[in-house]
Write an enzyme that holds these catalytic residues in place. Structure first.
Site, PDB file in Angstrom:
ATOM      1  N   ALA A 120       0.859  -1.188   0.000  1.00  0.00           N
ATOM      2  CA  ALA A 120       0.000   0.000   0.000  1.00  0.00           C
ATOM      3  C   ALA A 120       0.895   1.238   0.000  1.00  0.00           C
ATOM      4  O   ALA A 120       2.037   1.187   0.451  1.00  0.00           O
ATOM      5  CB  ALA A 120      -0.874  -0.012   1.247  1.00  0.00           C
ATOM      6  N   GLY A 158       0.739  -5.065   1.035  1.00  0.00           N
ATOM      7  CA  GLY A 158      -0.383  -5.141   0.098  1.00  0.00           C
ATOM      8  C   GLY A 158       0.022  -5.769  -1.223  1.00  0.00           C
ATOM      9  O   GLY A 158      -0.823  -6.352  -1.921  1.00  0.00           O
ATOM     10  N   GLU A 177      -0.296  -9.322  -0.626  1.00  0.00           N
ATOM     11  CA  GLU A 177      -1.731  -9.613  -0.474  1.00  0.00           C
ATOM     12  C   GLU A 177      -2.416  -9.665  -1.840  1.00  0.00           C
ATOM     13  O   GLU A 177      -3.283 -10.509  -2.083  1.00  0.00           O
ATOM     14  CB  GLU A 177      -2.386  -8.558   0.424  1.00  0.00           C
ATOM     15  CG  GLU A 177      -1.906  -8.681   1.875  1.00  0.00           C
ATOM     16  CD  GLU A 177      -2.433  -7.583   2.766  1.00  0.00           C
ATOM     17  OE1 GLU A 177      -2.099  -6.412   2.489  1.00  0.00           O
ATOM     18  OE2 GLU A 177      -3.170  -7.878   3.713  1.00  0.00           O
ATOM     19  N   GLU A 220       3.920  -5.240   7.497  1.00  0.00           N
ATOM     20  CA  GLU A 220       3.060  -4.198   8.069  1.00  0.00           C
ATOM     21  C   GLU A 220       3.324  -3.955   9.540  1.00  0.00           C
ATOM     22  O   GLU A 220       3.214  -2.833  10.036  1.00  0.00           O
ATOM     23  CB  GLU A 220       1.573  -4.579   7.884  1.00  0.00           C
ATOM     24  CG  GLU A 220       1.043  -4.415   6.468  1.00  0.00           C
ATOM     25  CD  GLU A 220       1.267  -5.629   5.576  1.00  0.00           C
ATOM     26  OE1 GLU A 220       2.111  -6.491   5.924  1.00  0.00           O
ATOM     27  OE2 GLU A 220       0.606  -5.721   4.530  1.00  0.00           O
TER      28      GLU A 220
END
Ligand SMILES: CCCCCCCCCCCCC[C@H](O)CC(=O)SCCNC(=O)CCNC(=O)[C@H](O)C(C)(C)COP(=O)(O)OP(=O)(O)OC[C@H]1O[C@@H](n2cnc3c(N)ncnc32)[C@H](O)[C@@H]1OP(=O)(O)O
Ligand SMILES: NC(=O)c1ccc[n+]([C@@H]2O[C@H](COP(=O)([O-])OP(=O)(O)OC[C@H]3O[C@@H](n4cnc5c(N)ncnc54)[C@H](O)[C@@H]3O)[C@@H](O)[C@H]2O)c1
Length: 719
Positions: free
Chosen positions: A61, A100, A103, A123
């Site tokens: 992210a 992310g 992910e 994270e």
């Protein structure tokens, strides 16, 4: 953004484009949603490959977006749409797939990685958890124990380990996108049901409760007050015990708590601060982007004691040829053995061959004639260091950079004794030098930008958090440590115990309180410095005047312990007692407590009750106050420099962002008010006198930390 192409006639190729790491910004997420939709609706497309441009899949992210109003399509439904697709989607992973990014790959039906790729869910190190389904999909894919390990530590795994764990389906040494396209063609038309990870049950695990209890206990212990690792365990527990949809709900709840926490802000600040310090600048105007480093292939280390050995190891492990010089034959032999042992152990840990041949040992300083850079680590004695620098200036080829590892001597003075002061900088390593992350690169007014650039680049190559700082007594780290330690001594005089002070600091998040740390590093180190400063007085004078030295409050407690031969762990006695010299377990020492009682009685001091809050305020605000002086003096270019130094070298808890970030979180007005309060109570303690910069920042409305630089510039221009 994401670019779409059709390749091999029937494969939709989606390329993430957001340099430098293809972070999943709003534009990238929108691009993925649009291109996936396009590929799925194109009847000519049989399968899809997602890759990233410039050899990196995706760094996760976009962390910069976290502090703004997030717009654009959210990640979770985007990844869900990919997983639900009725055509196979293959992730082609080069470089990194992190957070992310991984992910997203876990939402794909297959993952092909290049052998040099690194994957992980880091994270937790940003104060978060993998909240785009990572905490729910990874345990379903690789099992609870392995997922717990990856998610709670945030560690990156190699492609080989990822293959072994079952995170990726194939590893290639060749063109990853080509391999993924070929693979995508081969699986077109196959049933995708078994490939949708969210539909898998979590692999069964015997004694799940016991496992989580054990892991939670370990994580709590190592987290030292950080909340994200605990939330990570809770999220994985949800994956192991709840259906996917409920697990996702739990993941969302936990993320909401973390996302808005001060800890996440602190950890994300640290992430950017560590990168910002690489963009160093000097008061002269010299900067990182206009100063070209010189290449360093061959280096020398002079003096192979504690520091020189570690520095030699760090240089050799970086791939440099090192000439290691020590005058004493016995010392040289011992150093050779110690350095070889460290290199062998280090290489074993990293699964590589030890760089034993990279080091040449010599008793003769002439051996360094052709090196590019020298790091001097002889005794802390200005006359000796001056002599060594003069010898080096005569021996080394023109242009060789001369660096000193001094911890307290004047780098400018040393430079001025050499014919080429522009080639001299401090490279202040921390013990053990091959392990500790921090390096202070100390420049003087005559150090050339090229010399600073070279030392900074070498530090980076060695994997150090390298921070360029100006020259002053103690540089940045040790200068700020002085008032912190002094306040701890004063607290003992007033009624605190080493146990109480250490407990307060350890609960705050330091790995060790000030007294346990002092026992570890040796009480004699500070004693020698105080003696050199003329502060240590013999005799048993008592009363207040005996504790005023050089016009300010002074506590002789540390000196008195040293006079008793209590140097800390190495002598088995210090602020605590140890089973034997060299033991590490600190125990309550009744002697110390009766000594403190007798000391207070002798000086007419009445012990009072001191709480943790006072310990924290006096020790930490005194340290922070010195940080403001350092900023005002221009010794550190910005608060990030100080914070990186404290987090990477002095055990400041990362989830509190560093001392200056902490001051910003507490509120500058509050820090000022508490310093004023303590200063009134202790007027003979100059370090409690609030710095003028702190006052001026508060007067100008306490700007947030990212605006301090501007505010300081403005305040200086008004002076
Ligand atoms: C009100 C309540 C609401 C609550 C709900 C909110 C929900 C929000 C939805 C969240 C969904 C969660 C998604 C996910 O789980 C979370 C994440 O993915 S967090 C990010 C995880 N990723 C990382 O931690 C990786 C970080 N990056 C790195 O480790 C390295 O950069 C790298 C990728 C290994 C590359 O290393 P290098 O080549 O050495 O390069 P640099 O490190 O120097 O970086 C270069 C440059 O890029 C910047 N950068 C790197 N990564 C990111 C990133 N992810 N986002 C933004 N910027 C990034 C880095 O800062 C450098 O720039 P510079 O700072 O120098 O300008
Ligand atoms: N020890 C620490 O924690 C620490 C941390 C940071 C910086 N420093 C600084 O690093 C320097 C070295 O400290 P140390 O703890 O390694 O000291 P040390 O006493 O362990 O080692 C110094 C070594 O230098 C050798 N030496 C002396 N004169 C020499 C010469 N002319 N040529 C070659 N070798 C010579 C000595 O024989 C000895 O082996 C000091 O300036 C110190 O302030 C120390």
């Amino acid at each position: 953004m994401a670019e779409y192409n059709r390749v091999s006639e029937c494969v939709g190729l989606i390329t993430l484009r957001n340099p430098p790491v293809n972070a999943l910004s709003a534009a990238v997420r929108q691009g993925i949603v649009d291109t996936v939709q396009r590929a799925l609706s194109d009847p000519n497309v049989k399968s899809v490959v997602i890759c990233g441009q410039n050899g990196i899949f995706c760094g996760g992210a976009d962390i910069k977006e976290f502090r703004s109003n997030m717009t654009g399509p959210p990640l979770i439904p985007m990844i869900h749409a990919i997983e639900s697709a009725n055509k196979p989607v293959v992730a082609a992973i080069e470089g990194s797939a992190l957070g992310g990014g991984l992910e997203l790959a876990l939402g794909c039906h297959y993952r092909i990685a290049h052998s040099k790729a690194r994957l992980g869910l880091p994270e937790v190190s940003l104060g978060l958890l993998p909240a785009a389904g990572g905490s729910q999909r990874l345990p379903r894919l690789i099992g609870v124990p392995a997922a717990l390990n990856l998610i709670t530590t945030g560690r990156h795994v190699t492609a080989a380990e990822a293959l072994q764990l079952g995170i990726v389906d194939q590893v290639t040494d060749h063109n990853t996108v080509a391999a993924a396209v070929k693979f995508a063609l081969s699986v077109a038309g196959r049933s995708l049901d078994p490939r949708r990870i969210s539909t898998h049950p979590c692999p069964q695990q015997p004694d799940l409760d016991a496992l989580f209890e054990e892991v939670m206990q370990k994580v709590r212990q190592s987290a030292r007050g950080a909340i994200a690792p605990i939330a990570c365990v809770q999220a994985v527990r949800a994956a192991a015990t709840l259906p996917y949809a409920q697990g996702m709900e739990r993941e969302r709840e936990l993320m909401a708590t973390l996302f808005t926490s001060g800890q996440a802000r602190a950890l994300q600040y640290c992430f950017f601060a560590e990168r910002a310090v690489g963009r160093w600048r000097m008061p002269s105007g010299a900067r990182w982007d206009t100063s070209k480093p010189r290449p360093v292939h061959k280096a020398a280390v002079i003096g192979l004691g504690t520091m020189g050995r570690g520095i030699t190891v760090a240089l050799a492990q970086t791939g440099l040829s090192v000439i290691a010089v020590e005058t004493q034959e016995k010392q040289l032999m011992e150093a050779k053995q110690a350095i070889s042992g460290m290199l062998e152990r280090g290489a074993k840990g990293r699964g590589v061959a030890p760089a034993l041949d990279g080091v040449i040992y010599s008793q003769n300083i002439q051996a360094v004639a052709d090196v590019d850079l020298v790091i001097e680590a002889v005794f802390e004695d200005i006359a000796l260091k001056t002599k060594v620098f003069q010898q080096l200036s005569a021996v080394c080829k023109p242009g060789t950079l001369l660096c000193t590892n001094t911890s307290a001597l004047d780098v400018d003075q040393l430079a001025s004794e050499t014919p080429n002061p522009e080639l001299v900088v401090g490279m202040h390593f921390f013990a053990p030098a091959h392990v500790m992350k921090l390096l202070e690169v100390v420049y003087g007014p005559r150090s050339s930008p090229q010399a600073v650039a070279t030392a900074m680049q070498l530090g980076k190559k060695m994997g150090k958090a390298s921070v360029a700082v100006g020259n002053c007594r103690g540089f940045v780290g040790n200068r700020m440590l002085k008032p912190y330690i002094e306040e701890a001594f004063f607290l003992l005089e007033e009624g605190a115990t080493p146990e109480l002070v250490d407990q307060a600091l350890e609960e705050f998040g330091f790995p060790m309180g000030v007294f346990r740390m002092s026992d570890l590093s040796g009480l004699d180190v500070g004693w020698r410095v105080r003696k050199g400063d003329g502060l240590v007085e013999p005799g048993t004078a008592s009363g207040r005047s005996a504790r005023i030295r050089q016009g300010r409050r002074y506590s002789p407690l540390g000196d008195l312990l040293c006079e008793e031969g209590r140097f800390g762990q190495k002598t088995g006695r210090g602020w605590y007692q140890y089973d034997k010299p060299g033991s590490r377990v600190a125990r309550f020492d009744p002697w110390l407590h009766s000594f403190l009682g007798a000391y207070r009685a002798q000086h007419g001091l009445v012990a009072r009750r001191i709480d943790h809050q006072e310990v924290l305020e006096r020790c930490l605000y005194a340290l922070i106050n010195e940080g403001f002086h350092i900023l005002d003096d221009g010794i550190a270019a910005g608060p990030e420099d100080i914070d990186v130094i404290y987090v990477s070298g002095y055990g400041w808890p990362r989830h509190r962002g560093g001392p200056m970030f902490y001051a910003n979180m507490v509120g500058l007005a509050k820090v000022l008010e508490r310093l004023e309060h303590y200063q009134q109570l202790h007027p003979e303690v100059p370090h409690l006198q609030p710095s003028s910069l702190l006052r001026r920042l508060v007067a100008s409305g306490s700007p947030p930390i990212h605006k301090w630089g501007e505010a300081i510039k403005k305040l200086h221009s008004q002076l």
